[in-house]
Write an enzyme that holds these catalytic residues in place. Structure first.
Site, short mmCIF file in Angstrom:
data_model
loop_
_atom_site.label_atom_id
_atom_site.label_comp_id
_atom_site.label_asym_id
_atom_site.label_seq_id
_atom_site.Cartn_x
_atom_site.Cartn_y
_atom_site.Cartn_z
N HIS A 1 -9.04 5.80 -1.90
CA HIS A 1 -8.03 6.76 -1.44
C HIS A 1 -8.37 7.25 -0.04
CE1 HIS A 1 -5.35 7.27 -4.79
NE2 HIS A 1 -6.26 7.72 -5.63
N GLU B 1 -1.75 4.96 -5.94
CA GLU B 1 -2.64 4.82 -7.09
C GLU B 1 -2.99 3.35 -7.30
OE1 GLU B 1 -4.46 6.64 -8.94
OE2 GLU B 1 -3.84 8.20 -7.57
N HIS C 1 -12.40 3.64 -6.77
CA HIS C 1 -11.01 4.08 -6.69
C HIS C 1 -10.88 5.29 -5.77
CE1 HIS C 1 -6.96 5.01 -8.36
NE2 HIS C 1 -7.34 6.25 -8.13
N GLU C 2 -11.76 6.27 -5.94
CA GLU C 2 -11.68 7.50 -5.14
C GLU C 2 -11.98 7.21 -3.66
OE1 GLU C 2 -10.34 10.22 -6.04
OE2 GLU C 2 -10.09 9.51 -8.09
ZN LIG Z 1 -6.23 8.02 -7.64
#
Ligand SMILES: [Zn+2]
Length: 274
Positions: free
Chosen positions: A134, A201, A130-131
């Site tokens: 980004h 997100e 997830h990170e």
């Molecule tokens: Zn996030």
């Protein structure tokens, strides 16, 4: 340092020329508007990360460091060339906070407080996927771009024109501070002041699933992680850690992740996007 005037002129040029600021997120193919180059993002991410490493305690636990590096390397390999000039670095910060972040350019921080919730390698791969997403989807630059655009739109109109046409350095400084969170004592928390939008997100969830699956982890582990994270939040009650404030976990989010799993599995099986 880039001045507000340069930022403004660059935004105007981006709008006029059109194509320059258009980028495409990996995996989802979403068209984005970003006035920053990957080089500028990397430069800003790097400076913030160096400062964070000076200000915060870095874990010396060899087992934790080895685990985070192992999973991080696998996720970065899975991201492949999605962020061509990435400088991946994975640092474990010794803090009870359940927290994780990735700065533009590929600088990832994992706080020891999140490890009991990630529980195992696949849980950690969920957070790191997830990170890293980004960063590869360049959400920081996209967010900064919309922040520049809205500061211009919100009444700064005349002031900005003034700043562009004459040398109003204090105004310029003020806007810069507001934009980057470098005001009194904010230190390196530059990107904290610009939390990701729900859209970003959700996109990081989607891209992260692909990365973790490519790295050999079962994407279904993401559902278990977010469920544990939601439970952790419920048990803790009021005081919401930063990661949770910016990563609201609700049924919608978990359901959406669940819904993506079949397509992620078949996409990875077929080697789509590699
Ligand atoms: Zn996030």
């Amino acid at each position: 340092m880039i001045s507000i005037r340069q930022l403004f002129l660059s935004l105007v040029a981006t709008v006029i020329i059109g194509q320059t600021g258009c980028t495409t997120a990996p995996v989802t193919g979403r068209r984005q508007f970003n006035m920053f180059s990957t080089g500028e993002e990397l430069q800003m991410g790097l400076a913030s990360f160096e400062q964070m490493k000076k200000e915060q305690k870095i874990s010396t636990d060899p087992a934790l460091n080895a685990l985070v590096k192992k999973v991080g390397d696998k996720i970065a390999a899975a991201a492949g060339n999605d962020l061509p000039n990435a400088q991946w670095e994975f640092v474990v910060f010794d803090s009870p906070e359940a927290n994780a972040f990735c700065l533009p350019g590929g600088k990832v921080g994992i706080y020891t407080g999140i490890l009991p919730i990630t529980k195992d390698e696949a849980g950690l791969a969920t957070v790191m996927g997830h990170e890293v997403a980004h960063a590869t989807a360049r959400h920081g630059g996209e967010r900064m771009t919309s922040s520049v655009a809205s500061s211009i739109a919100i009444g700064a109109g005349a002031a900005v024109v003034g700043a562009v046409t004459s040398d109003q350095s204090s105004q310029e400084r003020q806007m810069w501070n507001g934009l980057y969170g470098m005001g009194a004592g904010a230190g390196a928390a530059v990107f904290y002041t610009l939390p990701h939008s729900r859209k970003q997100e959700s996109e990081a969830d989607r891209i992260g699933l692909t990365y973790m699956a490519r790295a050999g982890y079962d994407p279904a582990a993401a559902v278990d992680f977010w469920q544990r994270f939601a439970d952790y939040n419920r048990e803790r009650g009021g005081s919401t850690p930063w990661f949770l404030r910016t990563h609201p976990v609700d049924e919608t989010r978990i359901k959406q992740i669940e819904g993506w799993i079949p397509e992620v599995r078949s996409e990875v099986q077929l080697g789509v996007g590699r």
